[in-house]
Design a protein around this motif. Structure first.
Motif, PDB file in Angstrom:
ATOM      1  N   VAL A   5       0.944  -1.078  -0.028  1.00 38.62           N
ATOM      2  CA  VAL A   5       0.120  -0.078  -0.109  1.00 38.62           C
ATOM      3  C   VAL A   5       0.779   1.260   0.015  1.00 38.62           C
ATOM      4  O   VAL A   5       0.616   2.162  -0.877  1.00 38.62           O
ATOM      5  N   GLU A   6       1.782   1.365   0.774  1.00 40.18           N
ATOM      6  CA  GLU A   6       2.702   2.455   0.827  1.00 40.18           C
ATOM      7  C   GLU A   6       3.505   2.567  -0.544  1.00 40.18           C
ATOM      8  O   GLU A   6       3.767   3.656  -1.074  1.00 40.18           O
ATOM      9  N   LEU A   7       4.125   1.479  -1.230  1.00 36.28           N
ATOM     10  CA  LEU A   7       4.328   1.461  -2.265  1.00 36.28           C
ATOM     11  C   LEU A   7       3.658   1.985  -3.482  1.00 36.28           C
ATOM     12  O   LEU A   7       3.906   2.688  -4.330  1.00 36.28           O
ATOM     13  N   GLU A   8       2.343   1.603  -3.297  1.00 34.89           N
ATOM     14  CA  GLU A   8       1.509   2.187  -4.314  1.00 34.89           C
ATOM     15  C   GLU A   8       1.078   3.657  -4.222  1.00 34.89           C
ATOM     16  O   GLU A   8       1.069   4.510  -5.171  1.00 34.89           O
ATOM     17  N   LYS A   9       1.131   4.254  -2.995  1.00 29.08           N
ATOM     18  CA  LYS A   9       1.191   5.729  -2.682  1.00 29.08           C
ATOM     19  C   LYS A   9       2.324   6.373  -3.482  1.00 29.08           C
ATOM     20  O   LYS A   9       2.069   7.414  -3.945  1.00 29.08           O
ATOM     21  N   LYS A  10       3.540   5.757  -3.372  1.00 22.16           N
ATOM     22  CA  LYS A  10       4.704   6.449  -3.677  1.00 22.16           C
ATOM     23  C   LYS A  10       4.678   6.308  -5.210  1.00 22.16           C
ATOM     24  O   LYS A  10       5.061   7.416  -6.079  1.00 22.16           O
ATOM     25  N   ILE A  11       4.066   5.330  -5.867  1.00 21.08           N
ATOM     26  CA  ILE A  11       4.031   5.132  -7.258  1.00 21.08           C
ATOM     27  C   ILE A  11       2.995   6.312  -7.757  1.00 21.08           C
ATOM     28  O   ILE A  11       3.399   6.915  -8.695  1.00 21.08           O
ATOM     29  N   GLU A  12       1.780   6.312  -7.191  1.00 18.26           N
ATOM     30  CA  GLU A  12       0.946   7.527  -7.573  1.00 18.26           C
ATOM     31  C   GLU A  12       1.422   8.794  -7.274  1.00 18.26           C
ATOM     32  O   GLU A  12       1.128   9.669  -8.381  1.00 18.26           O
ATOM     33  N   ALA A  13       2.284   8.890  -6.446  1.00 18.79           N
ATOM     34  CA  ALA A  13       2.768  10.322  -6.145  1.00 18.79           C
ATOM     35  C   ALA A  13       3.778  10.721  -7.211  1.00 18.79           C
ATOM     36  O   ALA A  13       4.153  11.824  -7.856  1.00 18.79           O
ATOM     37  N   VAL A  37      12.863   7.582 -14.612  1.00 26.01           N
ATOM     38  CA  VAL A  37      13.607   6.172 -14.007  1.00 26.01           C
ATOM     39  C   VAL A  37      13.096   5.883 -12.660  1.00 26.01           C
ATOM     40  O   VAL A  37      12.906   4.690 -12.638  1.00 26.01           O
ATOM     41  N   GLU A  38      12.947   6.864 -11.959  1.00 27.02           N
ATOM     42  CA  GLU A  38      12.582   6.785 -10.459  1.00 27.02           C
ATOM     43  C   GLU A  38      11.309   5.882 -10.593  1.00 27.02           C
ATOM     44  O   GLU A  38      10.992   5.029  -9.798  1.00 27.02           O
ATOM     45  N   LEU A  39      10.213   6.421 -11.442  1.00 33.10           N
ATOM     46  CA  LEU A  39       9.054   5.570 -11.348  1.00 33.10           C
ATOM     47  C   LEU A  39       8.887   4.250 -11.829  1.00 33.10           C
ATOM     48  O   LEU A  39       8.412   3.137 -11.274  1.00 33.10           O
ATOM     49  N   ASP A  40       9.923   3.847 -12.801  1.00 23.95           N
ATOM     50  CA  ASP A  40      10.087   2.572 -13.479  1.00 23.95           C
ATOM     51  C   ASP A  40      10.705   1.809 -12.222  1.00 23.95           C
ATOM     52  O   ASP A  40      10.342   0.502 -12.060  1.00 23.95           O
ATOM     53  N   GLU A  41      11.699   2.352 -11.501  1.00 23.70           N
ATOM     54  CA  GLU A  41      12.209   1.606 -10.289  1.00 23.70           C
ATOM     55  C   GLU A  41      11.084   1.291  -9.300  1.00 23.70           C
ATOM     56  O   GLU A  41      11.057   0.069  -8.857  1.00 23.70           O
ATOM     57  N   LEU A  42      10.128   1.988  -9.167  1.00 26.97           N
ATOM     58  CA  LEU A  42       9.052   1.770  -8.042  1.00 26.97           C
ATOM     59  C   LEU A  42       8.253   0.696  -8.606  1.00 26.97           C
ATOM     60  O   LEU A  42       7.926  -0.028  -7.830  1.00 26.97           O
ATOM     61  N   LEU A  43       7.954   0.906 -10.018  1.00 24.84           N
ATOM     62  CA  LEU A  43       6.876  -0.164 -10.414  1.00 24.84           C
ATOM     63  C   LEU A  43       7.852  -1.400 -10.481  1.00 24.84           C
ATOM     64  O   LEU A  43       6.967  -2.543 -10.334  1.00 24.84           O
ATOM     65  N   ASN A  44       9.015  -1.556 -10.704  1.00 25.80           N
ATOM     66  CA  ASN A  44       9.733  -2.838 -10.714  1.00 25.80           C
ATOM     67  C   ASN A  44       9.666  -3.500  -9.413  1.00 25.80           C
ATOM     68  O   ASN A  44       9.492  -4.597  -9.059  1.00 25.80           O
ATOM     69  N   THR A  45       9.945  -2.616  -8.301  1.00 26.07           N
ATOM     70  CA  THR A  45       9.984  -3.049  -6.829  1.00 26.07           C
ATOM     71  C   THR A  45       8.505  -3.573  -6.462  1.00 26.07           C
ATOM     72  O   THR A  45       8.356  -4.636  -5.996  1.00 26.07           O
ATOM     73  N   TYR A  46       7.535  -2.944  -7.028  1.00 32.07           N
ATOM     74  CA  TYR A  46       6.192  -3.354  -6.692  1.00 32.07           C
ATOM     75  C   TYR A  46       5.760  -4.767  -7.617  1.00 32.07           C
ATOM     76  O   TYR A  46       5.471  -5.365  -6.842  1.00 32.07           O
TER      77      TYR A  46
END
Length: 50
Positions: A5-13, A37-46
């Protein structure tokens, strides 16, 4: 589950930040590319965590 959930919030932000930046900067600017690139990294982590 809370971590996802926290990761989803970071992705949306980050998506919001990237969308806003793309309205004020060239799409190939270093700033916009860095955010992408930062968004890609968050999505990969998710996707690795899900």
């Amino acid at each position: 589950m809370g971590q996802l959930v926290e990761l989803e919030k970071k992705i949306e932000a980050k998506r919001f930040e990237l969308n806003l930046a793309s309205r004020h900067h060239d799409l190939l600017s270093d700033f916009v590319l860095k955010l992408s690139v930062e968004l890609d990294e968050l999505l990969n982590t998710y996707y690795k965590s899900a």
